[in-house]
Structure formats: structure tokens, C-alpha cells
Scaffold this active site. Structure first.
Site, PDB file in Angstrom:
ATOM      1  CB  SER A   1      34.834  15.241  40.628  1.00 14.86           C
ATOM      2  OG  SER A   1      35.593  15.214  41.829  1.00 14.86           O
ATOM      3  CE  LYS A   2      27.423  14.486  41.150  1.00 14.93           C
ATOM      4  NZ  LYS A   2      26.416  13.409  41.278  1.00 14.93           N
ATOM      5  NE  ARG A   3      38.544  14.139  44.470  1.00 15.75           N
ATOM      6  CZ  ARG A   3      38.628  13.647  43.258  1.00 15.75           C
ATOM      7  NH1 ARG A   3      37.576  13.008  42.748  1.00 15.75           N
ATOM      8  NH2 ARG A   3      39.705  13.780  42.518  1.00 15.75           N
ATOM      9  CG  HIS A   4      37.242  19.143  43.442  1.00 13.40           C
ATOM     10  ND1 HIS A   4      37.157  18.350  42.318  1.00 13.40           N
ATOM     11  CD2 HIS A   4      38.461  18.911  43.971  1.00 13.40           C
ATOM     12  CE1 HIS A   4      38.299  17.692  42.171  1.00 13.40           C
ATOM     13  NE2 HIS A   4      39.097  17.997  43.156  1.00 13.40           N
ATOM     14  N   GLY A   5      33.275  20.242  46.036  1.00 13.23           N
ATOM     15  CA  GLY A   5      32.313  21.211  46.565  1.00 13.23           C
ATOM     16  C   GLY A   5      31.346  21.712  45.521  1.00 13.23           C
TER      17      GLY A   5
END
Length: 292
Positions: A240-244
Site C-alpha cells: 500500500s501507499k505507506r510502504h513508499g
């Protein structure tokens, strides 16, 4: 038989690396078997679909060297065909009109949850005569799904997977405004495009059981399904987006070469012995689903 695969992204955001890998696997599989790779833009979500996102998809695929064998199909242009098939199912008695109000559906869900049952549609209008509904009342068209037995999918990656038909409800084909649902439109498009192999993430497996019912209700042959393992972040969660950095454009702007990204994505969930670096020609020669 000519093998035909497809990549069918929704233009509602950037070209995610998970989607890019699915495109790569479909492309390589088609090339390996001397078949055709097609592109379909699933743009029926009019509120979220944007031309900018469409351009990003085209740009990202071109940068990765993934080229379709025909002009892209835009799902939104095929709404009349989706409606035609839904009405044919209605005429054949394989679908029915459901006049439940939003309030009735909410009460249905709340009752099921209170009784610790999955919140499914209970078939209120499945066997009722439409004449019982108030004149001019809005309705959706639902598939009359089988209630007995099992639906079995012989998946080319997961093996044989099955679900009891009693676990699934009567899915909506046409909404009350007459527009087709995503699950229905995909089946019609894949059939009309003569797709032989549907390769996508295994988060779509539940959709496949429901879509198989539409194929069978229409008397259509099912394509071969292959549900691919998802890409996960360092914490084990779905990417997801939180993984960069997660879009193809991000990697390009950070200076990565397309050959490097494609080789890396290929090796996420597929392998051939000890081979680590493969040219595009070698990828096409070696890639098949038994390595997934």
C-alpha cells in the site's frame, strides 16, 4: 486455439507495481505461447476515473516495453452490450428484478449481523412476481445464483478451489439506474474479447466464484483462471501507499531502468532455477505458470 490474455486496470490512480507485475505476467505468458496480449481500461467508475490516470497507464506500460496487440478497449463504451446480456438473463429466468428499498436492505444486514450470520441478500424478490411491487418502483437486476452444490474453479496457480453455493448471494447485474456492475461487465468483456486466460491477483478469487455463475448462466465456456500471489510490504501486509514508492512512474523518476524494474517484478513470485537476471527474450522463452 490462440491464447489471449488481458490487462484490465481501472484508471482511478497511478499504475501500481502490483498491477504492473500482473501486466508483465500476462504479456510474457501470451508471448511465450505465441498468443495475444490485450488491454482493457475499466473506466465505468465515472466519478473516480480520469484521463490523467489513463495516460499514466499507457505511459507506464510503454516505458516497461509492454505492448498490446490491439487497440485498447474502454469498458465504458460497452455499456449497451453489458445491459443486453443482463436483460437476456432476465428473459431466460436466470435473473430477476429486486425491488428492495435501501431501508429494507439495511434492516436485512442488521438482522443477519445480530444473528451472527454473514450479511447477505436474503432473496426476498427471487421468486416473487414483479407485479407485487409498487408501480414505477426502482429495481436492480440480480442473478439467480444456484443455492445447492458447489462452484469449483481449477486454478492454474492455486489448484482446485471450491466454495459452497449457499455461501454466496444473488449478485447485482444492473443497478437501479440501469448501469452494469463491475463484476458483470468484466465477464461480458472477457467473453466478447475471447480471453482464454484470466491472470490476476488472488484477491480476486472471491470475484471469480461469482463471475463463474454468470458464465454458466449464459452457457459460455469459462476461461482458464490463474490467481497470482500478491506483493507484500516489509511488514507482511498487502502493498500500500505507506510502504513508499509504489507506482511505475515513481521508479522511473528515481532513475531506475525499465529492464531492472521488469526483471525485479518478474522475480517476485516466479522463478526459474538459479536465474536472477533475464533479458526480455529469455523472459519470453522461459516464462510459464508452473514457475509461479
Amino acid at each position: 486455439m490462440t491464447i489471449r490474455t488481458r490487462f484490465a486496470p481501472s484508471p482511478t490512480g497511478l499504475l501500481h507495481v502490483g498491477n504492473a507485475r500482473a501486466a508483465l505476467f500476462n504479456f510474457l505468458f501470451a508471448r511465450h505461447h505465441g498468443g495475444e496480449f490485450l488491454l482493457r481500461i475499466e473506466d465505468t467508475d465515472k466519478e473516480r476515473s480520469t484521463q490523467k490516470a489513463v495516460d499514466v497507464i499507457f505511459d507506464g506500460l510503454a516505458w516497461m516495453g509492454i505492448e498490446a496487440d490491439a487497440e485498447p478497449v474502454f469498458q465504458s463504451a460497452r455499456q449497451d452490450r453489458h445491459t443486453e446480456v443482463a436483460l437476456e438473463l432476465l428473459e431466460k429466468g436466470q435473473a430477476y428484478k429486486c425491488f428492495c428499498t435501501p431501508e429494507e436492505l439495511t434492516a436485512m444486514r442488521e438482522k443477519a449481523m445480530a444473528e451472527k450470520r454473514p450479511p447477505r441478500y436474503d432473496g426476498t424478490w427471487r421468486d416473487r412476481d414483479p407485479s407485487e411491487a409498487p408501480e414505477g418502483a426502482p429495481y436492480v437486476v440480480r442473478l439467480k445464483a444456484p443455492r445447492e452444490g458447489e462452484t469449483v474453479i481449477k486454478d492454474l496457480v492455486q489448484g482446485e478451489v471450491r466454495v459452497a453455493n449457499a455461501e454466496m448471494d444473488d449478485l447485482i447485474l444492473l443497478r437501479s439506474d440501469g448501469t452494469p456492475t463491475y463484476l458483470h461487465a468484466v465477464v461480458v468483456d472477457d467473453h466478447d474479447m475471447e480471453i482464454t486466460h484470466v491472470m490476476r491477483g488472488d484477491d480476486h478469487l472471491t470475484n471469480t466464484f461469482r463471475q463463474a455463475m454468470i458464465y454458466r448462466a449464459m452457457g459460455w465456456d469459462l476461461p482458464h483462471f490463474a490467481h497470482l500471489p500478491l506483493i507484500h510490504g516489509p511488514d507482511g501486509a498487502k502493498l500500500s501507499k505507506r510502504h513508499g514508492a509504489q507506482s511505475v512512474v515513481d521508479f522511473r523518476e528515481e532513475g531506475y531502468l525499465p529492464e531492472a524494474l521488469c526483471n525485479y517484478l518478474l522475480r517476485l513470485g516466479w522463478g526459474h532455477g538459479d536465474a536472477e537476471v533475464l533479458s526480455r527474450e529469455e523472459q519470453i522463452k522461459l516464462f510459464d505458470l508452473d514457475g509461479v
